[in-house]
Scaffold this active site. Sequence first.
Site, PDB file in Angstrom:
ATOM      1  N   ASN A   1      14.585   8.260  -1.537  1.00 59.65           N
ATOM      2  CA  ASN A   1      13.540   8.149  -0.510  1.00 59.65           C
ATOM      3  C   ASN A   1      13.926   9.025   0.688  1.00 59.65           C
ATOM      4  OD1 ASN A   1      12.105   7.252   1.791  1.00 59.65           O
ATOM      5  ND2 ASN A   1      11.662   5.287   0.805  1.00 59.65           N
TER       6      ASN A   1
ATOM      7  N   LYS B   1      13.915   7.349   4.188  1.00 64.14           N
ATOM      8  CA  LYS B   1      15.110   6.536   4.448  1.00 64.14           C
ATOM      9  C   LYS B   1      16.287   7.430   4.807  1.00 64.14           C
ATOM     10  CE  LYS B   1      14.512   2.473   1.509  1.00 64.14           C
ATOM     11  NZ  LYS B   1      15.147   1.659   0.471  1.00 64.14           N
TER      12      LYS B   1
ATOM     13  N   ASP C   1      18.539  -1.592   0.504  1.00 66.10           N
ATOM     14  CA  ASP C   1      17.342  -2.212  -0.045  1.00 66.10           C
ATOM     15  C   ASP C   1      16.646  -2.969   1.076  1.00 66.10           C
ATOM     16  OD1 ASP C   1      15.924  -2.272  -2.502  1.00 66.10           O
ATOM     17  OD2 ASP C   1      16.272  -4.419  -2.626  1.00 66.10           O
ATOM     18  N   THR C   2      15.349  -2.731   1.201  1.00 59.58           N
ATOM     19  CA  THR C   2      14.594  -3.344   2.302  1.00 59.58           C
ATOM     20  C   THR C   2      13.426  -4.144   1.763  1.00 59.58           C
ATOM     21  OG1 THR C   2      15.156  -1.685   3.977  1.00 59.58           O
ATOM     22  CG2 THR C   2      13.076  -2.814   4.268  1.00 59.58           C
TER      23      THR C   2
ATOM     24  N   PHE D   1       6.410   5.556   6.331  1.00 58.89           N
ATOM     25  CA  PHE D   1       6.089   5.310   4.925  1.00 58.89           C
ATOM     26  C   PHE D   1       5.869   3.812   4.717  1.00 58.89           C
ATOM     27  CE2 PHE D   1      10.051   3.431   3.141  1.00 58.89           C
ATOM     28  CZ  PHE D   1      10.881   3.563   4.251  1.00 58.89           C
ATOM     29  N   GLY D   2       5.549   3.455   3.474  1.00 65.06           N
ATOM     30  CA  GLY D   2       5.427   2.044   3.106  1.00 65.06           C
ATOM     31  C   GLY D   2       4.434   1.285   3.982  1.00 65.06           C
TER      32      GLY D   2
ATOM     33  N   ASP E   1       4.533   0.848   7.155  1.00 63.24           N
ATOM     34  CA  ASP E   1       4.600   1.267   8.567  1.00 63.24           C
ATOM     35  C   ASP E   1       3.254   1.206   9.297  1.00 63.24           C
ATOM     36  OD1 ASP E   1       7.314   1.581   8.715  1.00 63.24           O
ATOM     37  OD2 ASP E   1       7.321   3.749   8.467  1.00 63.24           O
TER      38      ASP E   1
ATOM     39  N   LYS F   1      10.729   5.018  16.243  1.00 65.53           N
ATOM     40  CA  LYS F   1      10.934   3.979  15.225  1.00 65.53           C
ATOM     41  C   LYS F   1      12.403   3.557  15.224  1.00 65.53           C
ATOM     42  CE  LYS F   1      10.549   2.851  10.295  1.00 65.53           C
ATOM     43  NZ  LYS F   1      10.241   3.271   8.925  1.00 65.53           N
TER      44      LYS F   1
ATOM     45  N   ARG G   1      16.501  -0.608   9.736  1.00 62.00           N
ATOM     46  CA  ARG G   1      17.420   0.338   9.087  1.00 62.00           C
ATOM     47  C   ARG G   1      18.449   0.857  10.094  1.00 62.00           C
ATOM     48  NH1 ARG G   1      13.692   2.604   6.814  1.00 62.00           N
ATOM     49  NH2 ARG G   1      13.876   1.300   4.974  1.00 62.00           N
TER      50      ARG G   1
HETATM   51  P1  IMP Z   1      13.196  -0.234  -1.273  1.00 63.30           P
HETATM   52  O1  IMP Z   1      14.259  -0.634  -0.321  1.00 63.30           O
HETATM   53  O2  IMP Z   1      13.264   1.229  -1.564  1.00 63.30           O
HETATM   54  O3  IMP Z   1      13.123  -1.092  -2.488  1.00 63.30           O
HETATM   55  O4  IMP Z   1      11.869  -0.396  -0.447  1.00 63.30           O
HETATM   56  C1  IMP Z   1      10.939  -1.354  -0.734  1.00 63.30           C
HETATM   57  C2  IMP Z   1       9.608  -1.041  -0.126  1.00 63.30           C
HETATM   58  O5  IMP Z   1       9.607  -1.594   1.181  1.00 63.30           O
HETATM   59  C3  IMP Z   1       9.251   0.417   0.051  1.00 63.30           C
HETATM   60  O6  IMP Z   1       8.602   0.939  -1.058  1.00 63.30           O
HETATM   61  C4  IMP Z   1       8.305   0.362   1.217  1.00 63.30           C
HETATM   62  O7  IMP Z   1       7.026   0.031   0.765  1.00 63.30           O
HETATM   63  C5  IMP Z   1       8.858  -0.801   2.018  1.00 63.30           C
HETATM   64  N1  IMP Z   1       9.704  -0.340   3.111  1.00 63.30           N
HETATM   65  C6  IMP Z   1      11.055  -0.227   3.120  1.00 63.30           C
HETATM   66  N2  IMP Z   1      11.467   0.195   4.328  1.00 63.30           N
HETATM   67  C7  IMP Z   1      10.357   0.371   5.064  1.00 63.30           C
HETATM   68  C8  IMP Z   1      10.134   0.820   6.396  1.00 63.30           C
HETATM   69  O8  IMP Z   1      11.041   1.173   7.152  1.00 63.30           O
HETATM   70  N3  IMP Z   1       8.844   0.848   6.796  1.00 63.30           N
HETATM   71  C9  IMP Z   1       7.809   0.485   5.987  1.00 63.30           C
HETATM   72  N4  IMP Z   1       7.962   0.075   4.753  1.00 63.30           N
HETATM   73  C10 IMP Z   1       9.240   0.018   4.290  1.00 63.30           C
END
Ligand code: IMP
Length: 198
Positions: A9, A12, A73-74, A153-154, A156, A176, A182
Amino acid sequence: MKLIFATNNQHKAEEVKAVVNQSIEIITLKEAGINIDIPEPHDTLEANATEKSRTIYRLVKTDPGILGCFSEDTGLEVTALNGEPGVRSARYAGEGRSFDKNIEKLLQKLGDKGDKTARFRAVISLIINERETQFEGVCEGKIIDEKRGIQGFGYDPVFVPAGSHKTFGEMDLEEKKTFSHRTKATEKLVAFLNTIEP
Ligand code: IMP
């Protein structure tokens, strides 16, 4: 000191690189020439972070130029949805991992529930010399009803961190960074790395 960041990503990677100082060189999977889609099969962020860092550590541990590796992982944890989408944040609306579809599902499930509070929780798993250490970062905030902003992304565009009127989608990287889950987890990682002898 060189560390592999076990992520594909780019967002990230940029966010983490913006927090670490120059004495730590962060190398993404792409930069290391590692082409792998790391599995996330577990039901906690902690276990998935461990899975990712272990998978990559096995590939790089014999490289004398690399100190170790870490993953992150988030999950977005929405109070009124009992912590959903949580560990399923990336695939909330299906395996396609579509940011738009995930947001659509989230807003639909949240509907007119009164409590819109939510938090991002990031877990970093670092492995050096076979030993794992984890670091957590949390950003409290709320979900709004409509997308605002196109940055990041995601989730946000629908997440407003506590202390701001803007969504993460309306903030540039620097802004941000001042609120981000993060950033908080990465700052703990950096503090730990600074205690290690070079
Ligand atoms: P992973 O940690 O790559 O599994 O992330 C899981 C999902 O959480 C990602 O696909 C995003 O949709 C969302 N995500 C993770 N970090 C963020 C962020 O900083 N902002 C917005 N969405 C996030």
